[in-house]
Design an enzyme around this catalytic site. Structure first.
Site, short mmCIF file in Angstrom:
data_model
loop_
_atom_site.label_atom_id
_atom_site.label_comp_id
_atom_site.label_asym_id
_atom_site.label_seq_id
_atom_site.Cartn_x
_atom_site.Cartn_y
_atom_site.Cartn_z
N ASP A 30 0.82 -1.21 0.00
CA ASP A 30 0.00 0.00 0.00
C ASP A 30 0.86 1.26 0.00
O ASP A 30 1.39 1.67 1.03
CB ASP A 30 -0.91 -0.01 1.24
CG ASP A 30 -2.02 1.01 1.15
OD1 ASP A 30 -2.02 1.83 0.21
OD2 ASP A 30 -2.90 0.98 2.01
N ASP A 213 -1.68 5.28 -5.77
CA ASP A 213 -1.96 4.47 -4.58
C ASP A 213 -2.18 3.01 -4.98
O ASP A 213 -3.21 2.65 -5.53
CB ASP A 213 -3.21 5.02 -3.91
CG ASP A 213 -3.59 4.25 -2.65
OD1 ASP A 213 -2.84 3.34 -2.26
OD2 ASP A 213 -4.63 4.58 -2.05
#
Length: 343
Positions: A30, A213
């Site tokens: 992440d 992201d």
């Protein structure tokens, strides 16, 4: 470090070993979150019962603090206490403080992950302990504080996903990397975006930024922006706030950074079928997650590029490549921060 995916390109994760026993935990990769956490052995929620957990029984070296943490994402929330232990990944073994979740929302039940490996920037670190990249930097394990991310596409049958720490993996891309400065004082991996287009027809966006992201599956942008972009796809239809596009779409959606155009394959922006027709949902979704000019650009885009995050320089680099080859993007900055949002 190898990166796997869930078979639907919704989430990407890596195996990380924790504690004295080397307990394997599958961690969501992440770049949109600074904080790392695992499902703790004292967690009794359904999501924890469905996954691997980690606690005292797994390690003689686990240190548990009384410091509490609470994280809320675009889908799901977790809370618990901060702990520390040794972790091993990508050939490194180092001490790391991370969250031990004693409560997880049901959103995590269906994700094939036991926690999150936060590779985001540090300014929004809410745990008050060094992030993964800060720990690596403090241990002086790299000659350059960078990591490159390659996300594979399940439909292609490829298994070459990886994170390469210390330098880009030149076998994953061709061409040279150009650079774009990150947003000044930004909390995320955020860069200005010139415009978006479909098959070369520009939307004429101005003043927009893109947050890259890996923990977000789709591309999320304010509804007006998403409607404008999806409207450029031939034979698209708008159903309220939902954009539907032909399942047979072939035109590339394009994002333009610093004058360089990057194609997004219809393999990625064409979503699941709409019941009873030839239309599919668009994976470019009208959902405002931050400011009115901020786009959350996730795996739908990142599968089409090689991305390098570099904390030593406050800039992002990108490069065109020959047609049919992998395009790539480089992100650089000194400050590491996370944002508590993931789709």
């Amino acid at each position: 470090m190898a990166v796997d995916e869930d078979g639907k390109d919704f989430s990407y994760f890596s195996a990380v070993k924790f504690g004295s026993s080397g307990e394997t935990m599958y961690m969501l990769v992440d770049t949109g979150a600074a904080n790392s956490w695992v499902m703790g052995s004292d967690c009794t929620t359904p999501a924890c019962f469905a996954h691997n957990t980690f606690g005292n029984a797994n390690s003689d070296t686990l240190q548990i603090t009384k410091t509490k943490f609470n994280l809320t994402y675009g889908t799901g929330s977790v809370n618990g206490v901060v702990v520390s232990d040794t972790v091993a990944f990508a050939g490194f073994t180092l001490p790391l403080a991370f969250g031990s979740a004693s409560n997880t929302s049901s959103d995590f039940s269906t994700y094939p992950m036991d926690g999150i490996l936060g590779l985001g920037r540090s300014n929004s670190n809410t745990m008050g302990v060094p992030t993964v990249m800060e720990a690596i930097t403090n241990a002086k394990l790299l000659t350059a504080n960078v990591f490159g991310v390659n996300l594979q596409r399940n439909g292609d049958g490829s298994t070459d996903g990886e994170i390469n720490f210390g330098a880009p993996d030149t076998s994953k891309y061709t061409g040279t990397l150009s650079y774009t400065n990150t947003v000044a004082d930004g909390l995320m991996w955020e860069i200005p975006i010139d415009d978006a287009s479909v098959n070369g027809a520009r939307c004429n966006f101005t003043g927009k930024t893109a947050i890259l992201d890996s923990g977000t599956s789709f591309v999320l942008m304010p509804s007006e922006d998403a409607q404008l972009l999806n409207a450029q796809i031939p034979q698209s239809q708008q159903n309220g706030s939902v954009s539907n596009i032909p399942c047979s779409s072939t035109a590339p959606v394009q994002f333009i950074f610093s004058g360089v155009t990057y194609d997004v394959s219809p393999k990625d922006y064409v979503g699941s079928p709409v019941q009873g027709g030839s239309l599919c949902h668009s994976n470019i979704i009208g959902q405002q997650t931050f400011g009115a000019n901020q786009w959350l650009v996730g795996d739908v885009f990142l599968k089409n590029v090689y991305t390098v995050f570099d904390l030593d320089k406050k800039r992002i680099g990108k490069s065109d490549v020959a047609q049919g080859m992998l395009k790539h993007v480089l992100i650089n900055t000194k400050a590491w921060v996370a944002k508590p949002y993931n789709q």
